[in-house]
Write an enzyme that holds these catalytic residues in place. Structure first.
Site, PDB file in Angstrom:
ATOM      1  N   LYS A  26       3.208   4.405  -1.191  1.00  0.00           N
ATOM      2  CA  LYS A  26       3.131   5.365  -2.287  1.00  0.00           C
ATOM      3  C   LYS A  26       4.252   6.383  -2.092  1.00  0.00           C
ATOM      4  O   LYS A  26       4.094   7.352  -1.349  1.00  0.00           O
ATOM      5  CB  LYS A  26       1.770   6.062  -2.295  1.00  0.00           C
ATOM      6  CG  LYS A  26       0.593   5.102  -2.072  1.00  0.00           C
ATOM      7  CD  LYS A  26      -0.586   5.816  -1.477  1.00  0.00           C
ATOM      8  CE  LYS A  26      -1.533   4.869  -0.786  1.00  0.00           C
ATOM      9  NZ  LYS A  26      -1.908   3.671  -1.501  1.00  0.00           N
ATOM     10  N   HIS A  74      -8.862  11.041   0.642  1.00  0.00           N
ATOM     11  CA  HIS A  74      -7.909   9.949   0.788  1.00  0.00           C
ATOM     12  C   HIS A  74      -6.702  10.339   1.646  1.00  0.00           C
ATOM     13  O   HIS A  74      -5.700   9.630   1.669  1.00  0.00           O
ATOM     14  CB  HIS A  74      -7.451   9.506  -0.608  1.00  0.00           C
ATOM     15  CG  HIS A  74      -6.865   8.139  -0.663  1.00  0.00           C
ATOM     16  ND1 HIS A  74      -5.612   7.868  -1.194  1.00  0.00           N
ATOM     17  CD2 HIS A  74      -7.363   6.933  -0.258  1.00  0.00           C
ATOM     18  CE1 HIS A  74      -5.357   6.578  -1.119  1.00  0.00           C
ATOM     19  NE2 HIS A  74      -6.408   5.980  -0.558  1.00  0.00           N
ATOM     20  N   LYS A 133      -3.996  10.942   4.669  1.00  0.00           N
ATOM     21  CA  LYS A 133      -3.502  10.099   5.763  1.00  0.00           C
ATOM     22  C   LYS A 133      -2.384  10.878   6.464  1.00  0.00           C
ATOM     23  O   LYS A 133      -1.200  10.620   6.240  1.00  0.00           O
ATOM     24  CB  LYS A 133      -2.967   8.758   5.232  1.00  0.00           C
ATOM     25  CG  LYS A 133      -3.991   7.992   4.374  1.00  0.00           C
ATOM     26  CD  LYS A 133      -3.369   6.823   3.685  1.00  0.00           C
ATOM     27  CE  LYS A 133      -4.230   6.222   2.597  1.00  0.00           C
ATOM     28  NZ  LYS A 133      -5.657   6.329   2.684  1.00  0.00           N
ATOM     29  N   ASP A 136       0.877  19.975  18.058  1.00  0.00           N
ATOM     30  CA  ASP A 136       1.546  21.243  18.337  1.00  0.00           C
ATOM     31  C   ASP A 136       3.064  21.140  18.261  1.00  0.00           C
ATOM     32  O   ASP A 136       3.755  22.154  18.327  1.00  0.00           O
ATOM     33  CB  ASP A 136       1.126  21.748  19.721  1.00  0.00           C
ATOM     34  CG  ASP A 136       1.426  20.728  20.797  1.00  0.00           C
ATOM     35  OD1 ASP A 136       2.187  21.038  21.736  1.00  0.00           O
ATOM     36  OD2 ASP A 136       0.922  19.587  20.700  1.00  0.00           O
ATOM     37  N   ASP A 172      16.647  10.385  -8.622  1.00  0.00           N
ATOM     38  CA  ASP A 172      18.081  10.721  -8.643  1.00  0.00           C
ATOM     39  C   ASP A 172      18.723  10.628  -7.264  1.00  0.00           C
ATOM     40  O   ASP A 172      19.755  11.270  -7.015  1.00  0.00           O
ATOM     41  CB  ASP A 172      18.298  12.128  -9.208  1.00  0.00           C
ATOM     42  CG  ASP A 172      17.922  12.228 -10.672  1.00  0.00           C
ATOM     43  OD1 ASP A 172      17.839  11.166 -11.327  1.00  0.00           O
ATOM     44  OD2 ASP A 172      17.707  13.354 -11.159  1.00  0.00           O
ATOM     45  N   HIS A 222       0.824  -1.204   0.000  1.00  0.00           N
ATOM     46  CA  HIS A 222       0.000   0.000   0.000  1.00  0.00           C
ATOM     47  C   HIS A 222       0.861   1.259   0.000  1.00  0.00           C
ATOM     48  O   HIS A 222       0.357   2.366   0.164  1.00  0.00           O
ATOM     49  CB  HIS A 222      -0.936  -0.010   1.218  1.00  0.00           C
ATOM     50  CG  HIS A 222      -2.143   0.856   1.065  1.00  0.00           C
ATOM     51  ND1 HIS A 222      -2.308   2.027   1.779  1.00  0.00           N
ATOM     52  CD2 HIS A 222      -3.246   0.718   0.288  1.00  0.00           C
ATOM     53  CE1 HIS A 222      -3.457   2.579   1.454  1.00  0.00           C
ATOM     54  NE2 HIS A 222      -4.060   1.804   0.548  1.00  0.00           N
TER      55      HIS A 222
END
Length: 690
Positions: A399, A612, A614, A619, A404, A397
């Protein structure tokens, strides 16, 4: 006189007895034998044997002393014996000390010379012992060219009780065989033998420089030396490998994957780019067109534009870890105008190999559609399909991008055309941040190694994949000119290399670190194992939120997605949290739902129009992840998280708006106060279409 072989038990003459006999020998004695027999006997005795003539060598001296009169026959002029090539003495042989009178022992009668022979008979070379008598006036050198057999030497040495005579004879024989047979006794043994025989008379043996060089060369290139050198090389390489790559067990495990071929060996010695600490960070978002905000609300760079900039500026490599690849709308068999941004990204990826940029992709397997990945593979991309279900029971899952080895993207957006136009996404791009890029590249290398059929997760990951940042040892660098401490987390624990902080630990510790507020925006929040059968309660994050609100009075806010694929059980858990705000508890916990309005497409686009995001912001800290908040995503599913601490720079007015923590807080407050938010009590409207 008859010569007879000495018996094995015969005892050599004592020194006192020998001296007494020498004195007696020097005096004229009256012999009972006839005169002519005596002369023949003396001549035979004093006539050198062939073995002696072949090895007699006159040692020149500056002032030779005249021989004693009694030994005149020994010094008679005789024709030089012919040199035998087999018995020739090398010029490199060591000079031996003077050897004088050779006393012939009793000879058997059949070997005694006949008195009627005109020339002496060639005597056989009986294997007899010769008694060596020292005399400074003699100048004879006797070499023994025919070495005794092992049994004969042992017999003679056992039968000689005199230690002094035995040492002298043995020393002469050993010196006579210099260069004829290999010697296994060292220089120390030679010196000791010389001292015991006669330290004053035996000259020191010195080999020429060339001989010494050849001797050490033979020792250096001998079989034991070469074996020792090979062993040291193997031991050194093993120590270096364990120090650099960890346990050999992990190497054997990775070798089974086929990832450690000859092509990967140069990487062991290839240097890495120097870590840069001056980084730039940009918060990126995807905002569907159906969402409306006030003009004064903050907006950030679009994910589409950030991806295109990274691809256009790539020079050497692009590494992508993704859940799936559907950048073209071919997966739904419907052409939609909003898919054009996804097509642009796909075309840029397709052209990377032709520009000399290596494209590597680690994607979950199986996929609903492999059209994009197969097309990229035909153009030269390195595609690894990771069947995480067989490895851990979950999915990939993750992403993120690594470009480089110095630019990084982490966020919630999948490699899907809907993530650019139809789904609300959030992420972060860090430019010129090789420290973080190299650490994230190690996580990608783990995914890449797990691609293919028949692989398994090693018991210990190599040390080369160990974490370079963690909760206890974060990276210290500059983000947009302000000091920051950050690290990467990963899930599940089976994919955490040495030193890596797990994603669940990072989330819990971020909640526990909060002092004033905790703002959370995730698509799904369920304190249970959602995809387990049967489902089980999992209250780890839920307990941390309750403790923060009720024990420390930290203001907790949750912004959860509301869309047709929301799980009904999730809203029950959310209600159990929000009810803690009622009296008499009064815990500061608030829960709202965020709705992305549909665009009115006909037919409707599946898996679109959802928040979507996440992420979490407090603080003190900012957290951007790739996982939904349920047990499956932290114990079975692959994901990563980015945690940044810039709390000690928030009090500075100048540049405060450029810190990620501050930007993330403003995004959350924008969404929290927008018209797209529903109270938790309206959750039934989210699932009525499911």
């Amino acid at each position: 006189m008859r010569k007879r072989e000495p018996a094995r038990g015969d005892t050599p003459l004592r020194r006192s007895t020998r001296l007494q006999q020498e004195k007696t020998w020097e005096q004229p004695q009256v012999s009972k034998e006839p005169q002519h027999s005596k002369e023949r006997s003396i001549t035979d005795i004093l006539q050198p044997r062939e073995s002696i003539r072949a090895h007699r060598q006159v040692i020149p001296t500056k002032e030779p002393s005249p021989p004693p009169p009694s030994h005149g026959p020994l010094l008679l002029s005789e024709p030089e014996a012919p040199k035998d090539s087999k018995q020739a003495v090398s010029e490199k042989d060591n000079l031996l000390p003077p050897v004088v009178r050779l006393r012939r022992l009793d000879i058997p009668q059949e070997e005694e010379s006949s008195p009627h022979q005109n020339k002496p008979k060639e005597p056989r070379d009986p294997d007899v012992e010769w008694e060596v008598v020292k005399d400074q006036q003699a100048r004879l050198r006797v070499l023994e060219t025919r070495p005794r057999s092992t049994e004969e030497r042992a017999t003679v040495e056992q039968g000689a009780p005199s230690q002094q005579g035995m040492v002298a004879n043995r020393t002469l024989r050993q010196q006579a065989r210099v260069g004829l047979a290999p010697r296994w006794w060292g220089p120390a043994s030679q010196i000791q033998a010389r001292k015991e025989s006669d330290p004053h008379k035996l000259p020191r043996t010195t080999l020429p420089p060339q001989a010494r060089s050849e001797k050490w060369t033979k020792r250096l290139f001998s079989l034991p030396s070469l074996c020792l050198l090979l062993f040291l090389l193997v031991l050194g390489f093993a120590c270096w490998f364990i120090w650099r790559y960890g346990s050999p067990v992990s190497f054997l495990g990775l070798a089974a994957y086929g990832q450690w071929g000859l092509s990967s060996m140069p990487r062991l010695w290839s240097g890495t780019e120097e870590c840069t600490t001056q980084c730039s960070l940009v918060l990126v978002e995807s905002i569907p067109g159906s969402l409306t905000y006030r003009p004064e609300d903050p907006r950030h760079l679009s994910i589409y534009q950030a991806w295109m900039d990274l691809l256009n500026g790539a020079n050497s490599s692009v590494d992508i870890a993704a859940f799936y690849f559907t950048l073209r709308d071919s997966d739904i068999k419907v052409e939609d105008p909003s898919s054009q941004q996804g097509r642009d990204v796909f075309d840029s990826l397709l052209g990377l190999p032709s520009r000399g940029v290596k494209l590597s992709i680690a994607v979950n397997s199986p996929q609903m559609s492999e059209d994009d990945t197969e097309e990229l593979a035909r153009q030269g991309a390195d595609i690894q399909y990771v069947n995480m279900k067989d490895l851990t029971g979950g999915i990939v899952h993750t992403k993120f991008w690594v470009v480089d080895q110095k630019h990084v993207y982490i966020g919630s957006a999948n490699m899907d055309w809907r993530s650019l136009t139809q789904v609300k996404e959030l992420g972060a791009v860090l430019y010129n941040c090789s420290c973080l890029a190299q650490d994230l590249g190690r996580i990608f290398a783990m995914y890449h190694m797990l691609g293919g059929e028949g692989v398994s997760i090693p018991a210990t990951w190599p040390a080369s994949l160990a974490a370079e940042s963690s909760l206890d040892q974060p990276l210290k660098l500059q983000l947009n000119g302000a000091g920051a401490e950050l690290y990467l987390s990963s899930s599940p624990p089976a994919l955490c290399s040495a030193g890596r902080t797990s994603d669940l630990t990072a989330i819990v510790r971020t909640i526990e670190d909060a002092q004033a507020f905790v703002y959370i925006a995730v698509m799904d929040y369920e304190p249970q194992c959602t995809f387990c059968s049967p489902r089980r309660f999992w209250p780890i994050i839920d307990d941390a939120l309750r403790a923060a609100a009720c024990d420390r009075r930290v203001n907790v806010r949750l912004l959860i997605s509301c869309w047709p694929h929301s799980h009904p059980a999730m809203f029950v858990f959310l209600e159990s949290l929000s009810i803690l705000s009622q009296k008499p508890l009064g815990c500061p916990i608030e829960v709202n739902l965020f709705v992305v309005p549909g665009g009115g497409e006909r037919p409707p686009i599946p898996y679109s129009h959802v928040n979507h995001n996440k992420y979490m912001v407090t603080d003190r800290l900012a957290y951007i992840g790739t996982s939904n908040w349920s047990e499956d995503y932290f114990t079975k599913t692959a994901g990563v998280g980015l945690i940044i601490n810039q709390s000690y720079h928030d009090s500075i007015t100048a540049g405060q708006e450029f810190t990620l923590r501050h930007q993330l807080e403003q995004v959350f407050l924008r969404d929290w106060d927008s018209s797209n938010v529903l109270p938790l009590s309206s959750h039934r409207s989210c699932t009525k279409k499911n």
